[in-house]
Design an enzyme around this catalytic site. Sequence first.
Site, PDB file in Angstrom:
ATOM      1  N   GLY A 125       0.825  -1.201   0.000  1.00 17.80           N
ATOM      2  CA  GLY A 125       0.000   0.000   0.000  1.00 17.80           C
ATOM      3  C   GLY A 125       0.854   1.244   0.000  1.00 17.80           C
ATOM      4  O   GLY A 125       2.081   1.180   0.127  1.00 17.80           O
ATOM      5  N   SER A 126       0.197   2.367  -0.159  1.00 20.77           N
ATOM      6  CA  SER A 126       0.911   3.633  -0.095  1.00 20.77           C
ATOM      7  C   SER A 126      -0.083   4.707   0.307  1.00 20.77           C
ATOM      8  O   SER A 126      -1.289   4.543   0.167  1.00 20.77           O
ATOM      9  CB  SER A 126       1.548   3.971  -1.437  1.00 20.77           C
ATOM     10  OG  SER A 126       0.552   4.156  -2.413  1.00 20.77           O
ATOM     11  N   GLY A 127       0.459   5.784   0.865  1.00 18.04           N
ATOM     12  CA  GLY A 127      -0.392   6.889   1.273  1.00 18.04           C
ATOM     13  C   GLY A 127       0.313   8.189   0.963  1.00 18.04           C
ATOM     14  O   GLY A 127       1.278   8.208   0.197  1.00 18.04           O
ATOM     15  N   LYS A 130       3.926   7.501   3.012  1.00 18.63           N
ATOM     16  CA  LYS A 130       4.734   6.295   3.029  1.00 18.63           C
ATOM     17  C   LYS A 130       4.387   5.312   1.927  1.00 18.63           C
ATOM     18  O   LYS A 130       3.264   5.283   1.428  1.00 18.63           O
ATOM     19  CB  LYS A 130       4.569   5.598   4.386  1.00 18.63           C
ATOM     20  CG  LYS A 130       5.285   6.285   5.508  1.00 18.63           C
ATOM     21  CD  LYS A 130       4.689   5.959   6.875  1.00 18.63           C
ATOM     22  CE  LYS A 130       3.498   6.804   7.187  1.00 18.63           C
ATOM     23  NZ  LYS A 130       2.786   6.410   8.390  1.00 18.63           N
ATOM     24  N   VAL A 132       4.603   1.131   1.386  1.00 13.35           N
ATOM     25  CA  VAL A 132       4.738  -0.075   2.202  1.00 13.35           C
ATOM     26  C   VAL A 132       4.889  -1.283   1.284  1.00 13.35           C
ATOM     27  O   VAL A 132       4.065  -1.493   0.389  1.00 13.35           O
ATOM     28  CB  VAL A 132       3.512  -0.261   3.124  1.00 13.35           C
ATOM     29  CG1 VAL A 132       3.712  -1.436   4.071  1.00 13.35           C
ATOM     30  CG2 VAL A 132       3.252   1.016   3.920  1.00 13.35           C
ATOM     31  N   LYS A 147       8.318  -0.012   5.655  1.00 14.72           N
ATOM     32  CA  LYS A 147       7.787   1.309   5.312  1.00 14.72           C
ATOM     33  C   LYS A 147       8.930   2.247   4.973  1.00 14.72           C
ATOM     34  O   LYS A 147       9.893   2.349   5.731  1.00 14.72           O
ATOM     35  CB  LYS A 147       7.026   1.910   6.508  1.00 14.72           C
ATOM     36  CG  LYS A 147       5.610   1.433   6.662  1.00 14.72           C
ATOM     37  CD  LYS A 147       4.854   2.332   7.639  1.00 14.72           C
ATOM     38  CE  LYS A 147       3.478   1.744   7.944  1.00 14.72           C
ATOM     39  NZ  LYS A 147       2.709   2.592   8.862  1.00 14.72           N
ATOM     40  N   ASP A 269      -5.684  11.581  11.906  1.00 16.44           N
ATOM     41  CA  ASP A 269      -6.129  11.107  10.589  1.00 16.44           C
ATOM     42  C   ASP A 269      -6.741   9.725  10.777  1.00 16.44           C
ATOM     43  O   ASP A 269      -6.122   8.715  10.497  1.00 16.44           O
ATOM     44  CB  ASP A 269      -4.935  11.077   9.635  1.00 16.44           C
ATOM     45  CG  ASP A 269      -5.370  10.766   8.214  1.00 16.44           C
ATOM     46  OD1 ASP A 269      -6.590  10.791   7.941  1.00 16.44           O
ATOM     47  OD2 ASP A 269      -4.490  10.489   7.379  1.00 16.44           O
TER      48      ASP A 269
END
Length: 489
Positions: A125-127, A130, A132, A147, A269
């Site tokens: 995943g990513s945000g 970061k 991952v 991460k 968040d």
Amino acid sequence: MRVMGSPLCAAALLALVVISVLLSLLLGSLQLGARRRLSASGSADARGSALRHQLNERRKEIIPLLSPFGRDGPPPAASQRRPGEPTSGAAAPRDEISAASGRGSAPDEMGCGSLAGVRTVDVLGSGYTKLVVKVVLPRTDQPVALKFVNEQGNDMEKCLQDFQDPRGCHELVSYKIKKEIVLLQRLKHPNIIELRGHCMGDAGRDERGEEGAGKEGGRVTAILEQGNPFQMIQLLQSPWEERFRVCLGLVRLLHFLSRSPLGSVALLDFQPRQFVTVSGELKLTDLDDASVEEPACRADADCVLHFPRRNFTLPCSETLGVCQRLNEKRNLYNAYRYFFTYLLPHQAPPGLTHLVDHIMNTTGELRADINQTMEAFEHVLLLYKSGLHLDNLSPSIIRDYTVMRGMATSGNVEYRCWLSYSHQGCVLSVHNAQEAAFICSSHSQCTSFSFSGQRTWTGRLLASFRSSFSHLVPDGTSEVYLKKAKPSV
Ligand SMILES: Nc1ncnc2c1ncn2[C@@H]1O[C@H](COP(=O)(O)OP(=O)(O)O)[C@@H](O)[C@H]1O
Ligand SMILES: *[C@@H]1O[C@H](CO)[C@@H](O)[C@H](O)[C@H]1NC(C)=O
Ligand SMILES: *[C@@H]1O[C@H](CO)[C@@H](O)[C@H](O)[C@H]1NC(C)=O
Ligand SMILES: *[C@@H]1O[C@H](CO)[C@@H](O)[C@H](O)[C@H]1NC(C)=O
Ligand SMILES: [Mg+2]
């Protein structure tokens, strides 16, 4: 110190694996190099000092978290630094993070060395901040999540727009990961992702030649327990027991956060995507937006929690000058609006709906605090586990079935039912054979059900319901219940 050991080859190998598999990352770092050369020529002192200011702010944010006594305890070693001392020694938190992990009761053991020769990479995943990835560590063969700074993320993009300094921006964004590492070291809980280690590996070592800035140019990597990104849609189609498990885990987490070693922690968040599941258990993974400050206030009017559909005014403690338990309430209402409303009421067991409705109402109105909410959840769990909510089931219903122990069925004709544990047939959790008999009698297709001894996380039995089967086969641990033919009147 072991955690600090950063063999060049390990860092290089890590960089190699990640870069070779993640083409995007490679492109990102190439662009970075190009922009770096550009920004080096156009010197903008104002921008530089603004960035240094931000770096310093981020550094200062981490320091209070490092104290083993929390915010109010004795001052950490870092505050003994003379005030006028230059902050370019941003390497300090690097040492402190490792020191904190060394003195804690559960140090995060893996360092850069454990990343040598990592296998198979998968993006998890990513945000905004970061990226991952999943890797398999060679020594133990265990999968872990790593991460890093997301070079393509909004944080990086925005910083580059503002400061045009790739190296400085990388460092700025890295502070969020450092903060997260420190928080994960201090906040240990079954519903918080486990930190296995970290690496401040200096991937930028070859650029050391550049004056000054090279000190902290390395890649920051958090090594974490691997989970599965939280999938609301999937969970909505899961049995109530699994959805309740997620909500219970969240409540236990918020109870812990309300009186953590760092004080009352707010998750600023708060979204489902900041969580993962590990074998069905909910775990918080994104902690960089956590805050341990309760807002300052002079009157209640300063303590308003704003949500899209509701505002809440909380009491201001005049003696302390802070909003009383605002962090706790903010977390709890977010749990209500992002998790409970979707997961809890739908298909709750009939004997528990009044308790579930009560939880929905008290959290939705913020009338209960986290202690009371957790008590209510644990009470529901207790009733559910002990089957006490079933006491109005007719005990005679089981007499409509013939039991065959040590048997299983073969040649099954399955039917599907709503919220089944199996997509092929109808598999539901029950307290005992009586509850299963009740369910079978309420499904028009059902003529038999069986137990194989499998249990759910609460200890309830999994029962398979079916339309028919062709024959029975011996099976030591199983039991089959066959509906008797209707007696003719
Ligand atoms: N330990 C983990 N195992 C599996 N997936 C993870 C893990 N940690 C994070 N992820 C996934 O990666 C995404 C980004 O991670 P996160 O820490 O939320 O980054 P950001 O701060 O950029 O939002 C998460 O939304 C989650 O889906
Ligand atoms: C919450 O407060 C804001 C600002 O005071 C106001 O504009 C908004 O209408 C309020 N919302 C609700 C749902 O009361
Ligand atoms: C709680 O219950 C009251 C009274 O029955 C009702 O007016 C209110 O809308 C409920 N609130 C929520 C969030 O369910
Ligand atoms: C909440 O529970 C904790 C123990 O789990 C207790 O120490 C604390 O005083 C309780 N808080 C309130 C407001 O009841
Ligand atoms: Mg996130």
